[in-house]
Scaffold this motif. Structure first.
Motif, PDB file in Angstrom:
ATOM      1  N   TYR A  44       0.822  -1.204   0.000  1.00  0.00           N
ATOM      2  CA  TYR A  44       0.000   0.000   0.000  1.00  0.00           C
ATOM      3  C   TYR A  44       0.858   1.258   0.000  1.00  0.00           C
ATOM      4  O   TYR A  44       0.479   2.276  -0.578  1.00  0.00           O
ATOM      5  CB  TYR A  44      -0.966   0.001   1.185  1.00  0.00           C
ATOM      6  N   LEU A  45       2.050   1.201   0.616  1.00  0.00           N
ATOM      7  CA  LEU A  45       2.959   2.351   0.563  1.00  0.00           C
ATOM      8  C   LEU A  45       3.521   2.529  -0.849  1.00  0.00           C
ATOM      9  O   LEU A  45       3.622   3.649  -1.355  1.00  0.00           O
ATOM     10  CB  LEU A  45       4.113   2.163   1.562  1.00  0.00           C
ATOM     11  N   VAL A  46       3.879   1.403  -1.482  1.00  0.00           N
ATOM     12  CA  VAL A  46       4.407   1.473  -2.844  1.00  0.00           C
ATOM     13  C   VAL A  46       3.342   1.990  -3.806  1.00  0.00           C
ATOM     14  O   VAL A  46       3.610   2.837  -4.664  1.00  0.00           O
ATOM     15  CB  VAL A  46       4.916   0.093  -3.299  1.00  0.00           C
ATOM     16  N   ALA A  47       2.108   1.497  -3.676  1.00  0.00           N
ATOM     17  CA  ALA A  47       1.018   1.902  -4.570  1.00  0.00           C
ATOM     18  C   ALA A  47       0.793   3.411  -4.506  1.00  0.00           C
ATOM     19  O   ALA A  47       0.648   4.074  -5.533  1.00  0.00           O
ATOM     20  CB  ALA A  47      -0.268   1.158  -4.208  1.00  0.00           C
ATOM     21  N   PHE A  48       0.777   3.934  -3.296  1.00  0.00           N
ATOM     22  CA  PHE A  48       0.550   5.366  -3.128  1.00  0.00           C
ATOM     23  C   PHE A  48       1.777   6.168  -3.572  1.00  0.00           C
ATOM     24  O   PHE A  48       1.660   7.178  -4.273  1.00  0.00           O
ATOM     25  CB  PHE A  48       0.211   5.665  -1.668  1.00  0.00           C
ATOM     26  N   GLY A  49       2.962   5.698  -3.193  1.00  0.00           N
ATOM     27  CA  GLY A  49       4.191   6.419  -3.520  1.00  0.00           C
ATOM     28  C   GLY A  49       4.487   6.449  -5.003  1.00  0.00           C
ATOM     29  O   GLY A  49       5.102   7.393  -5.505  1.00  0.00           O
ATOM     30  N   MET A  50       4.045   5.423  -5.745  1.00  0.00           N
ATOM     31  CA  MET A  50       4.287   5.379  -7.186  1.00  0.00           C
ATOM     32  C   MET A  50       3.584   6.512  -7.920  1.00  0.00           C
ATOM     33  O   MET A  50       3.992   6.900  -9.022  1.00  0.00           O
ATOM     34  CB  MET A  50       3.839   4.037  -7.766  1.00  0.00           C
ATOM     35  N   ALA A 273       2.439  -7.473  -5.233  1.00  0.00           N
ATOM     36  CA  ALA A 273       2.822  -6.612  -6.344  1.00  0.00           C
ATOM     37  C   ALA A 273       1.627  -6.296  -7.238  1.00  0.00           C
ATOM     38  O   ALA A 273       1.435  -5.163  -7.679  1.00  0.00           O
ATOM     39  CB  ALA A 273       3.933  -7.269  -7.160  1.00  0.00           C
ATOM     40  N   LYS A 274       0.792  -7.312  -7.509  1.00  0.00           N
ATOM     41  CA  LYS A 274      -0.411  -7.087  -8.322  1.00  0.00           C
ATOM     42  C   LYS A 274      -1.387  -6.173  -7.592  1.00  0.00           C
ATOM     43  O   LYS A 274      -1.985  -5.272  -8.192  1.00  0.00           O
ATOM     44  CB  LYS A 274      -1.092  -8.423  -8.634  1.00  0.00           C
ATOM     45  N   LYS A 275      -1.551  -6.413  -6.307  1.00  0.00           N
ATOM     46  CA  LYS A 275      -2.457  -5.584  -5.511  1.00  0.00           C
ATOM     47  C   LYS A 275      -1.997  -4.128  -5.549  1.00  0.00           C
ATOM     48  O   LYS A 275      -2.807  -3.192  -5.691  1.00  0.00           O
ATOM     49  CB  LYS A 275      -2.484  -6.096  -4.063  1.00  0.00           C
ATOM     50  N   ASN A 276      -0.694  -3.938  -5.465  1.00  0.00           N
ATOM     51  CA  ASN A 276      -0.117  -2.600  -5.557  1.00  0.00           C
ATOM     52  C   ASN A 276      -0.443  -1.958  -6.901  1.00  0.00           C
ATOM     53  O   ASN A 276      -0.891  -0.811  -6.962  1.00  0.00           O
ATOM     54  CB  ASN A 276       1.404  -2.691  -5.375  1.00  0.00           C
ATOM     55  N   MET A 277      -0.241  -2.699  -7.994  1.00  0.00           N
ATOM     56  CA  MET A 277      -0.428  -2.133  -9.328  1.00  0.00           C
ATOM     57  C   MET A 277      -1.885  -1.774  -9.590  1.00  0.00           C
ATOM     58  O   MET A 277      -2.185  -0.716 -10.166  1.00  0.00           O
ATOM     59  CB  MET A 277       0.084  -3.108 -10.389  1.00  0.00           C
ATOM     60  N   PHE A 278      -2.819  -2.625  -9.178  1.00  0.00           N
ATOM     61  CA  PHE A 278      -4.235  -2.343  -9.401  1.00  0.00           C
ATOM     62  C   PHE A 278      -4.691  -1.131  -8.583  1.00  0.00           C
ATOM     63  O   PHE A 278      -5.471  -0.295  -9.056  1.00  0.00           O
ATOM     64  CB  PHE A 278      -5.090  -3.569  -9.060  1.00  0.00           C
ATOM     65  N   THR A 279      -4.208  -1.028  -7.341  1.00  0.00           N
ATOM     66  CA  THR A 279      -4.562   0.111  -6.501  1.00  0.00           C
ATOM     67  C   THR A 279      -3.990   1.399  -7.078  1.00  0.00           C
ATOM     68  O   THR A 279      -4.677   2.427  -7.157  1.00  0.00           O
ATOM     69  CB  THR A 279      -4.030  -0.098  -5.069  1.00  0.00           C
ATOM     70  N   PHE A 280      -2.736   1.337  -7.477  1.00  0.00           N
ATOM     71  CA  PHE A 280      -2.084   2.485  -8.094  1.00  0.00           C
ATOM     72  C   PHE A 280      -2.850   2.959  -9.337  1.00  0.00           C
ATOM     73  O   PHE A 280      -3.035   4.166  -9.542  1.00  0.00           O
ATOM     74  CB  PHE A 280      -0.652   2.100  -8.477  1.00  0.00           C
TER      75      PHE A 280
END
Length: 502
Positions: A44-50, A273-280
């Motif tokens: 969740y930090l990566v998704a937002f930070g991206m 990683a997928k969860k991050n990409m979809f959220t982003f």
């Protein structure tokens, strides 16, 4: 707006980032932490930070500025954003599983496994060239704003402003690398998003509009057209051109780019990683709607208050990407000015700090082999990494000075075009590796193919009106670039009995 206030804010902002860097890297600053954050990042930090990495300072000031451009851009950029969203889904479902299966640190290691040594070095070199040019140009455009509204008042020369900016970025990235970037980018994205919403609020207040009235005003204005479906041949904004271009630009410049993929590879599992990409993806699409809305409100505000588009110092032509800073810093109160500078600084440095880390990682892994078993135990690898990090900072400094010396705003668009051209061969290389089975390449010829394909695209773009019955290319040219590369690779391929594993 007082330059002293803006400068104090800028220094305080970087003091915060340096403090974060100190606490995130004080116990661990080895190469595994720098390159992939010990594969322990929170999705969740990566998704937002991206978001902060994907949206540069250029996006922050240029996307709103383009809404009211003389060419009638309006909200056409959202067609491209919708294509981006599809591209992100393809990355999450096709490329990320591949990278995780191979346990990669540099995504270009896949090319070495699949196509060979020269193909691998070519892919990594394309990234180094493209990201250096692109990131230097993005930083250059924002340094112009800092120079114009802060440092000119103190008689500080342009080169010193660039050096200060890069020195500050280096100071909080050189030790912790990606582990630090994950936290600082999250913080900077928060400031970026906050500044967008607060800007909408402040401009609406100046126009005596509440939020529902503002969006109704935008909807009924001459700036809100999204879909362009007239004149397919000559219209660069035509829906299919923007949408298809958005898909393949995203695949090439995100999915095949070490910078953004490095963050995705820092998580424990492919599921995260997928969860991050979809959220982003969801956040990215929604936030771009607000960026475009800011642009419409700025032009409505400018019309009401008799504010013209600022002129470029060199060409004396209207420059739309200076409208946002002009209004925020010269026509609104102190707090909105600080909010604007907060967003601009966050967007710019979230992109540049990430790029410097990715460039360092790619060079250390792809050219110095720091991830190879025989090099893991060598005691000087961290020192070498520091030297590479400094070298790329100096290189970016020199590139910015060259751009400034050329003294033309058209150079900026040219360099962005060159950068987008160079990602086309990556599209072709990865497509060949993934979809062509039981065929290898005459590996030494690959660098030549990856040079000739963009050159062919350049001439095709230049003469497309004559050659293609009036057709004008837009961002979909990157797909053509990839296709030329792919077909050329087929021509230099040879049948092999070896089954491809990836």
């Amino acid at each position: 707006m007082s330059p002293a206030i803006l400068l104090s804010f800028l220094l305080g902002y970087f003091a915060l980032l340096i403090g974060v860097a100190y606490f995130t890297s004080r116990n661990n600053s080895d190469n595994a932490s720098f390159f992939i954050a010990n594969r322990n990042s929170k999705w969740y930090l990566v998704a937002f930070g991206m978001i902060g990495t994907a949206l540069s300072g250029v996006t922050f000031i240029s996307v709103p500025g383009e809404v009211g451009a003389p060419g009638g851009n309006q909200f056409q950029y959202f067609q491209f954003v919708l294509g981006n969203a599809v591209g992100f889904v393809i990355i999450a479902t096709v490329l990320l599983p591949l990278y995780y299966r191979m346990n990669l640190t540099s995504i270009y290691s896949y090319i070495e496994h699949r196509l060979g040594y020269f193909s691998y070095k070519t892919a990594a070199s394309i990234f180094l060239l493209s990201r250096t040019l692109g990131s230097a140009t993005r930083l250059y455009l924002v340094v112009i704003v800092l120079q114009r509204f802060i440092f000119d008042s103190y008689g500080i020369p342009f080169w010193a402003t660039v050096l200060i900016s890069l020195g500050l970025i280096w100071s909080y990235t050189f030790k912790g690398g990606l582990k630090t970037i994950i936290i600082t980018d999250t913080l900077q994205t928060f400031f970026l998003v906050l500044s967008v919403f607060l800007t909408i609020y402040f401009v609406c207040s100046s126009l005596n509009l509440d939020i529902p009235q503002a969006f109704e005003t935008i909807k009924n204005s001459s700036y809100s057209k999204i879909f362009f479906l007239d004149d397919f041949l000559t219209n660069k904004f035509y829906l299919s051109k923007q949408f298809i271009g958005g898909i393949f630009v995203t695949i090439a410049m995100t999915g095949l780019d070490q910078d953004l993929m490095q963050k995705n590879l820092s998580m424990k599992t492919i599921g995260e990683a997928k969860k991050n990409m979809f959220t982003f993806t969801g956040i990215f699409v929604v936030l771009n709607i607000f960026f475009l809305s800011v642009g419409a409100l700025l032009y409505i505000f400018a019309t009401k208050n008799g504010i013209g588009i600022p002129l470029d110092h060199v060409t004396q032509q209207p420059r739309t990407d200076l409208l946002f800073p002009e209004i925020a810093l010269n026509h609104l109160a102190t707090l909105p000015a600080i909010v604007f500078m907060l967003g601009l600084t966050a967007a710019t440095f979230a992109t540049t700090d990430s790029a410097l880390t990715a460039l360092t990682t790619s060079f250390c892994v792809d050219f110095l082999g720091m991830n190879k078993k025989e090099n893991l135990d060598k005691g000087n690898t961290v020192r070498k990494r520091h030297m590479v990090h400094i070298a790329f900072s100096i290189l970016m400094f020199l590139v910015i000075l060259v751009i400034n010396a050329l003294n033309s705003s058209s150079v900026v668009s040219l360099i962005f075009k060159i950068a987008s051209y160079t990602y086309g061969p990556l599209l072709g290389l990865y497509s060949f590796g993934l979809f062509v089975k039981n065929r290898g390449l005459h590996d030494k010829l690959v660098p030549l193919v990856c040079i000739l394909a963009p050159i062919a695209c350049f001439f095709l773009d230049k003469y497309s009106v004559k050659l293609l019955g009036g057709y004008v290319f837009s961002v979909e040219l990157i797909l053509v670039n990839g296709l030329i590369t792919f077909v050329s690779l087929l021509l230099i391929s040879r049948k092999t009995d070896q089954q491809t594993k990836f």
